[in-house]
Design a protein around this motif. Structure first.
Motif, short mmCIF file in Angstrom:
data_model
loop_
_atom_site.label_atom_id
_atom_site.label_comp_id
_atom_site.label_asym_id
_atom_site.label_seq_id
_atom_site.Cartn_x
_atom_site.Cartn_y
_atom_site.Cartn_z
N LEU A 232 16.41 -1.58 6.55
CA LEU A 232 16.35 -2.92 5.98
C LEU A 232 16.05 -2.78 4.49
N LEU A 233 16.91 -3.35 3.65
CA LEU A 233 16.75 -3.28 2.20
C LEU A 233 16.48 -4.69 1.68
N VAL A 234 15.30 -4.91 1.08
CA VAL A 234 14.93 -6.25 0.62
C VAL A 234 14.37 -6.19 -0.80
N PRO B 252 6.88 -7.05 3.16
CA PRO B 252 7.27 -6.79 1.77
C PRO B 252 6.14 -7.12 0.79
N ASP B 253 6.21 -6.48 -0.38
CA ASP B 253 5.18 -6.69 -1.41
C ASP B 253 5.70 -7.43 -2.64
N GLY B 254 6.95 -7.90 -2.58
CA GLY B 254 7.53 -8.60 -3.72
C GLY B 254 8.29 -7.69 -4.66
N GLY B 255 8.29 -6.37 -4.38
CA GLY B 255 8.97 -5.43 -5.25
C GLY B 255 10.48 -5.45 -5.08
N HIS B 256 11.14 -4.67 -5.93
CA HIS B 256 12.60 -4.64 -5.98
C HIS B 256 13.12 -3.51 -5.11
N GLN B 257 14.09 -3.84 -4.26
CA GLN B 257 14.79 -2.87 -3.40
C GLN B 257 13.81 -2.02 -2.59
N ARG B 258 13.02 -2.70 -1.79
CA ARG B 258 12.13 -2.01 -0.85
C ARG B 258 12.93 -1.71 0.42
N PRO C 277 10.54 -16.43 -2.16
CA PRO C 277 11.77 -16.19 -1.39
C PRO C 277 11.97 -14.70 -1.12
N LEU C 278 12.61 -14.39 0.00
CA LEU C 278 12.91 -13.00 0.37
C LEU C 278 14.41 -12.78 0.27
N GLU C 279 14.80 -11.79 -0.51
CA GLU C 279 16.20 -11.44 -0.66
C GLU C 279 16.52 -10.24 0.25
N ALA D 203 0.81 -1.21 0.00
CA ALA D 203 0.00 0.00 0.00
C ALA D 203 0.85 1.26 0.00
N TYR D 204 2.17 1.11 -0.06
CA TYR D 204 3.05 2.27 0.05
C TYR D 204 3.30 2.88 -1.34
#
Length: 798
Positions: free
Chosen positions: A288-290, A339-345, A368-370, A190-191
């Motif tokens: 935290l960067l994921v 997380p929402d599955g996006g890149h570099q959240r 998976p969570l990176e 939602a962000y």
């Protein structure tokens, strides 16, 4: 440049821009209503939990040499220009003194289109007690009319945030008093990611509601916020990495988590727990960067130390050695990120956190969570230490340095205790200010505290015990500490006009206490949240007594008047000055008549003589209730009679003062057991009380560093404004002492080296103030610069 290094580069740019904060405020903003308006989201409520984003596009044909803006918000904001954060605030205060910051945006602007953006949030009913608020709103003033906040800005309500609520006396924190505000739960799906970037599409954002113009202090003010320039410096911010991984579960092998992760992948359907140890306490913003990880849940918990909970004893806990983690768990406040599955959240909490240990509890769903990185940006008031102390006992320097770290972490936009309350209490703050006078040249945080406590005074004349505080709390003796704090400033700094302006407020405090004097001639039972010391049970003592007058309370009032003698003589009317001197003498005489036990040679806490405490007898020393020669005997009883109610860390400050006052400053070296124990337990900061404390960083316990400089090394103000430098050391059994203290005129440094024939002494003092050395009752005038002196052995007591 890698993605991670780019992030660190951005943070460094932010750090330099924040460090460049300047308070060059044009007169029109100080005297007349602003052209800019307070804006908010349409339908915004009063004191509601809300997070809003504001944006404004600005086209420039050229970037000017200077581009100042003036920014504030209720409750907090972070300001961005073209995607880079350039500031955050406002510094905490009350609605009648609402701070704003000045920023020069020139280095962040570009020719052509620019975007000015801000995130503004308000925790509403979940605000920390130190946070005043009316309603969520934002204001930006500028010389460029089109940039001023108004209806041509855009606003967005961010519903991705919800509060993680910890109540005061929360069972998750073992019923400790927690009032520092809610933490963050963020739903990434939602962000509005990249909302601060120029390329973001804000077509779906709405026109803000206009509340009204900004108003400075003055005769006309139709607004809720009275705007005043930020009185303190911006915070020092530095990107840091956690020192070590302490424990990992759920990853095979555990070594899969390096000290600096590089896209560590946590498989679907996993539960992973990671405990990080920073080795020392820190205040700051974890990041935290994921990437990926849709449906995952990440809980980020923060604690000053780990606890072990004995079986069969609910609510009980032990800390033990702080480096030991075996059998211990992290119990603390926490944030939640989904997380929402996006890149570099990137998850960064809205407000700073306090931690030595941080634990990530991660539960993944079908993806998976990176985890690409996890670090933090530290934040503290930018004090620059210029003091030093060393002796032949290496523990002294460790105590000195731990006091300094405690003081730094407990200094943010106000003086605070960082973890549980984040409030500026007068008793703590006075000790922090004394420490600051001997370490730092920047007095703005101390001056701000004195002003804020003055702002808190009730119509009856009493200051609140803590301020800013949206919940009023009065602790009468702390009002006396505020009066002492004003006089401390006068003694250590040359701005006599600043101290003089509080004479009316101090008289109001003294008058309030005078009204508490009973027909028996002593101050009776005080109202409100009456506090003398952490474990001093006033109610239990009074329950055993027919009298409702307490010796330490009466003598604390007498002590305050005695300390203020020269201040009152200068700034009170002569008849008022004489009145309070006489009142103090009468109260002291009444205490001596009623509470001194001839047989024990001690002062009791009430006229019934059933309870005896260290507190009462410490105050008797400080108020000269006995002849000077008897003070030393009384101090011996205070420290050796185990039947006396003992002082805790806070009131031990006054014990140290009593040793100095009685000419027994040498004995301070033997009174450091609590601090040595804390160091032996693996602590790097000093706590609220010595045994199994609640708070690990509590600045009322930093005073050994002050006494090292003021009493052991003997560097003291000999007159108001530090216009006389008095060197009067108390070296005890030490063989070597070296110390340095910043003075408004320059650095004071001393070196004492014991030799077979006496003391080899070197003292360097700046030009300007008179400087004297007092040794064995004799006074030697010092010349500016270096003074090399040979002095006889064992003859430096008063």
């Amino acid at each position: 440049m890698t993605k991670t290094s780019f992030f660190h580069f951005t943070i460094l740019l932010c750090f330099f821009s924040l460090s460049g904060f300047s308070q060059q405020i044009p007169g029109r903003l100080l005297k007349r209503p602003w052209e800019a308006a307070w804006i908010t989201f349409p339908g915004s409520g009063l004191k509601a939990y809300e997070v809003y984003h504001f944006r404004k596009k600005l086209n420039l044909s050229a970037v000017p040499d200077e581009f100042p803006v003036y920014v504030s918000a209720d409750s907090r904001y972070k300001l961005f220009v073209n995607g880079r954060m350039v500031g955050l605030g406002p510094a905490r205060n009350d609605l009648g003194h609402w701070n704003y910051e000045r920023y020069d945006l020139k280095t962040h602007l570009e020719t052509g289109e620019n975007v000015i953006a801000a995130i503004v949030w308000n925790q509403g009913q979940w605000n920390g007690y130190s946070q005043h608020s009316h309603r969520t709103a934002f204001i930006l003033e500028s010389d460029v009319a089109e940039l001023r906040t108004g209806k041509d800005w855009k606003v967005y309500r961010n519903n991705a945030y919800s509060p993680v609520i910890f109540q005061r006396n929360d069972p998750r924190l073992f019923w400790q008093y927690y009032v520092a505000g809610a933490l963050d739960s963020l739903e990434a799906s939602a962000y509005p990611w990249n909302w601060e970037q120029p390329t973001f599409n804000d077509s779906g954002w709405v026109t803000p509601a206009v509340i009204g113009r900004g108003y400075p202090d003055g005769p006309v003010n139709d607004g809720w916020w009275t705007l005043v320039p930020r009185p303190v410096d911006t915070l020092e911010r530095e990107q840091r990495r956690f020192a070590a991984v302490a424990r990992v579960s759920g990853l095979i092998p555990p070594e899969a988590w390096p000290a600096k992760p590089s896209a560590i992948t946590i498989p679907p359907g996993s539960k992973v727990s990671l405990l990080l140890d920073n080795k020392v306490l820190a205040t700051g913003y974890p990041r935290l960067l994921v990437s990926r990880g849709k449906g995952a849940n990440v809980k980020i918990s923060y604690a000053e130390t780990l606890l072990e909970t004995p079986q069969g004893k609910p609510g009980k806990w032990r800390k033990g050695h702080r480096d030991s983690i075996e059998g211990k768990k992290l119990y603390g406040v926490y944030d939640v990120f989904r997380p929402d599955g996006g890149h570099q959240r990137s998850f960064i909490p809205l407000w700073f956190r306090v931690f030595r240990f941080v634990q990530l509890d991660i539960e993944t769903a079908g993806e998976p969570l990176e985890i690409e990185d996890f670090d933090f940006e530290s934040t503290m008031y930018p004090f620059k230490n210029e003091a030093s102390f060393r002796s032949n006992n290496p523990e002294h320097e460790k105590i000195f340095n731990a006091s300094l770290l405690t003081a730094r972490l407990a200094a943010q936009e106000t003086y605070i205790d960082p973890y549980y309350e984040q409030m500026q209490y007068i008793g703590d703050t006075r000790i922090q200010a004394l420490h600051a006078y001997f370490h730092f040249k920047d007095d703005r945080l101390t001056m701000n505290a004195i002003r804020q406590f003055d702002q808190s005074r009730s119509p009856a004349g009493l200051t609140m015990s803590r301020y800013p505080s949206d919940l009023p709390q009065y602790t009468p003796l702390y009002a006396l500490c505020w009066a002492l704090m004003v006089n401390d400033y006068r003694m250590h700094r040359q701005d006599t006009a600043f101290a003089a302006q509080y004479a009316e407020g101090i008289e109001g405090v003294l008058n309030w206490f005078e009204k508490q004097v009973s027909e028996g001639g002593m101050i009776g039972n005080l109202p409100y949240l009456d506090f003398l010391d952490t474990f001093y049970d006033k109610d239990a003592i009074l329950a055993r007594s027919a009298s409702k007058s307490l010796t330490p309370y009466n003598l604390f009032y007498v002590y305050t008047i005695m300390q203020l003698d020269d201040y009152m003589r200068r700034y009170f009317k002569p008849d008022v000055y004489a009145h309070y001197k006489n009142l103090a003498a009468r109260i002291k005489s009444r205490v001596k008549e009623s509470c001194f036990d001839q047989e024990r040679g001690l002062f009791s806490d009430t006229p019934d003589k059933k309870v005896f405490s260290q507190h009462a007898n410490i105050m008797a020393v400080l108020t000269n209730c006995l002849p000077k020669a008897d003070n030393r005997q009384l101090l011996e009883k205070i420290t050796k009679d185990t039947s006396l109610l003992p002082v805790s860390l806070y009131f031990k400050f006054f014990l140290f003062e009593a040793f100095k006052h009685a000419g027994e400053g040498d004995q301070l070296i033997e009174q450091l057991g609590d601090w040595q124990t804390m160091l032996a337990n693996g602590m790097h900061t000093f706590s609220e009380w010595a045994d199994n404390p609640r708070s690990e960083c509590h600045a009322w316990s930093i005073y050994p560093a002050y006494f090292f400089l003021n009493t052991i090394a003997g560097i003291q103000p000999g007159a108001a404004g530090f216009n006389t430098i008095r060197i009067h050391p108390h070296l005890g059994g030490l063989q070597r002492v070296e110390a340095a203290v910043p003075h408004p005129a320059g650095l004071i440094s001393v070196k004492y080296l014991r030799s077979s024939g006496g003391w080899d002494v070197s003292i360097e003092v700046p030009a300007g103030p008179k400087a004297i050395l007092e040794w064995n009752g004799k006074i030697l005038v010092l010349k500016p610069g270096v003074n090399n002196i040979d002095l006889p052995i064992n003859s430096h007591k008063q």
